[in-house]
Design a protein around this motif. Structure first.
Motif, PDB file in Angstrom:
ATOM      1  N   LEU A  46       0.820  -1.208   0.000  1.00  0.00           N
ATOM      2  CA  LEU A  46       0.000   0.000   0.000  1.00  0.00           C
ATOM      3  C   LEU A  46       0.858   1.263   0.000  1.00  0.00           C
ATOM      4  O   LEU A  46       0.441   2.300  -0.526  1.00  0.00           O
ATOM      5  CB  LEU A  46      -0.923   0.017   1.219  1.00  0.00           C
ATOM      6  N   MET A  47       2.053   1.167   0.584  1.00  0.00           N
ATOM      7  CA  MET A  47       2.936   2.321   0.677  1.00  0.00           C
ATOM      8  C   MET A  47       3.914   2.415  -0.484  1.00  0.00           C
ATOM      9  O   MET A  47       4.644   3.399  -0.608  1.00  0.00           O
ATOM     10  CB  MET A  47       3.741   2.248   1.981  1.00  0.00           C
ATOM     11  N   GLY A  48       3.976   1.377  -1.326  1.00  0.00           N
ATOM     12  CA  GLY A  48       4.986   1.334  -2.369  1.00  0.00           C
ATOM     13  C   GLY A  48       6.365   1.052  -1.819  1.00  0.00           C
ATOM     14  O   GLY A  48       7.377   1.498  -2.379  1.00  0.00           O
ATOM     15  N   LEU A  49       6.426   0.284  -0.720  1.00  0.00           N
ATOM     16  CA  LEU A  49       7.697  -0.005  -0.047  1.00  0.00           C
ATOM     17  C   LEU A  49       7.953  -1.510   0.022  1.00  0.00           C
ATOM     18  O   LEU A  49       8.543  -2.002   0.980  1.00  0.00           O
ATOM     19  CB  LEU A  49       7.684   0.586   1.368  1.00  0.00           C
ATOM     20  N   GLU A  50       7.517  -2.236  -1.011  1.00  0.00           N
ATOM     21  CA  GLU A  50       7.644  -3.693  -0.988  1.00  0.00           C
ATOM     22  C   GLU A  50       9.087  -4.149  -0.812  1.00  0.00           C
ATOM     23  O   GLU A  50       9.373  -5.043   0.000  1.00  0.00           O
ATOM     24  CB  GLU A  50       7.083  -4.317  -2.269  1.00  0.00           C
ATOM     25  N   ALA A  51      10.014  -3.559  -1.561  1.00  0.00           N
ATOM     26  CA  ALA A  51      11.408  -3.994  -1.513  1.00  0.00           C
ATOM     27  C   ALA A  51      12.011  -3.737  -0.135  1.00  0.00           C
ATOM     28  O   ALA A  51      12.751  -4.575   0.404  1.00  0.00           O
ATOM     29  CB  ALA A  51      12.220  -3.284  -2.592  1.00  0.00           C
ATOM     30  N   GLU A  52      11.678  -2.591   0.450  1.00  0.00           N
ATOM     31  CA  GLU A  52      12.212  -2.247   1.762  1.00  0.00           C
ATOM     32  C   GLU A  52      11.694  -3.206   2.838  1.00  0.00           C
ATOM     33  O   GLU A  52      12.448  -3.623   3.730  1.00  0.00           O
ATOM     34  CB  GLU A  52      11.841  -0.808   2.117  1.00  0.00           C
ATOM     35  N   VAL A  53      10.408  -3.554   2.758  1.00  0.00           N
ATOM     36  CA  VAL A  53       9.841  -4.494   3.727  1.00  0.00           C
ATOM     37  C   VAL A  53      10.475  -5.868   3.564  1.00  0.00           C
ATOM     38  O   VAL A  53      10.830  -6.528   4.549  1.00  0.00           O
ATOM     39  CB  VAL A  53       8.306  -4.583   3.573  1.00  0.00           C
TER      40      VAL A  53
END
Length: 269
Positions: A116-123
């Motif tokens: 939802l945040m556009g932070l898939e890679a970071e997660v």
């Protein structure tokens, strides 16, 4: 989400209120607190202290939420006929419902909120790091004896971590065995007599910074418990240990070192 709501992914959310401390910790660990505009009164870290508090996690102040104008409110899943999530949606705000009470549910929601945040890679990178720490701790303790552990949630009356809880899995990950893992209740109240009978090797109890230790041999009959009488009480920070979240790796490492002081447990990333 856990309320069955399907959330579109086209537009990344950038104004988020988190009422789940473990999820707030996720934003901190990701270095993404600039996407947060609100927190609960329990989120006290310096990274989020400047954010507006919306009050309690289960009963956030709706007026404050409305003023903040978030594009996403992350809420604990409730079963009330007039749920907080529904009330938030009726005010024109998107609500994401999550029940985060173990590491599996934290991982699932972390990945979905990351989308939802556009932070898939970071997660993904963060969860990989957490899993690596847990794996390295476990590998160093696989062949060791597992001391019995009582994780104390409340002192009067005694409430403890039972099976299926995040804290039960944390004890296991740290090379211990939960002395009340055989019960059928996740957060049972037990008697001092039952604790004395099971005679745990260690007690773990959370202590807020600056607070007096909640357990001592002089308090309310706890001298009956051998681990208390003999000083085998491990005091931990509730903000690190009591929340399913990104701190679980460091919590397991710290607890493993306390339970197995002779093992010299270390991790390398």
């Amino acid at each position: 989400d856990d309320a069955g709501v399907v959330h579109p992914l086209a537009t990344p959310r950038r104004r988020v209120v988190s009422t789940l401390p473990g999820i707030t910790d996720l934003f901190v660990a990701l270095g993404a607190t600039d996407h947060l505009i609100g927190r609960t009164r329990y989120d006290l870290g310096p990274e989020v202290a400047h954010l507006t508090s919306v009050g309690g996690g289960l009963d956030p102040d709706l007026e404050t939420l409305t003023v903040l104008e978030p594009d996403l409110v992350i809420l604990w899943t409730d079963t009330d006929a007039r749920s907080m999530a529904a009330r938030v949606r009726d005010l024109g705000m998107e609500s994401y419902s999550a029940r985060v009470d173990d590491m599996a549910s934290f991982r699932r929601h972390a990945r979905q909120i990351g989308r939802l945040m556009g932070l898939e890679a970071e997660v993904d990178s963060l969860l990989t790091s957490v899993d690596l720490t847990l794996t390295q701790v476990r590998e160093q303790l696989d062949e060791t004896a597992k001391p019995s552990v009582l994780y104390v949630i409340g002192v009067d009356p005694p409430m403890v971590a039972g099976p299926g809880t995040f804290l039960d899995s944390l004890v296991t990950a740290s090379g211990g065995s939960n002395v009340f893992a055989d019960l059928e209740v996740m957060w049972p109240q037990v008697s001092l007599e039952a604790i004395v009978q099971r005679d745990p090797d260690y007690l773990v109890v959370s202590v807020q910074q600056g607070s007096s230790p909640p357990l001592s041999a002089r308090r309310d009959g706890w001298a009956q418990v051998g681990a208390v009488r003999e000083g085998r009480v491990i005091e931990v920070d509730p903000n690190t240990f009591n929340r399913p979240g990104p701190h679980v790796g460091s919590a397991a490492l710290s607890l493993a070192r306390a339970l197995h002081p002779d093992r010299g447990v270390t991790v390398r990333h």
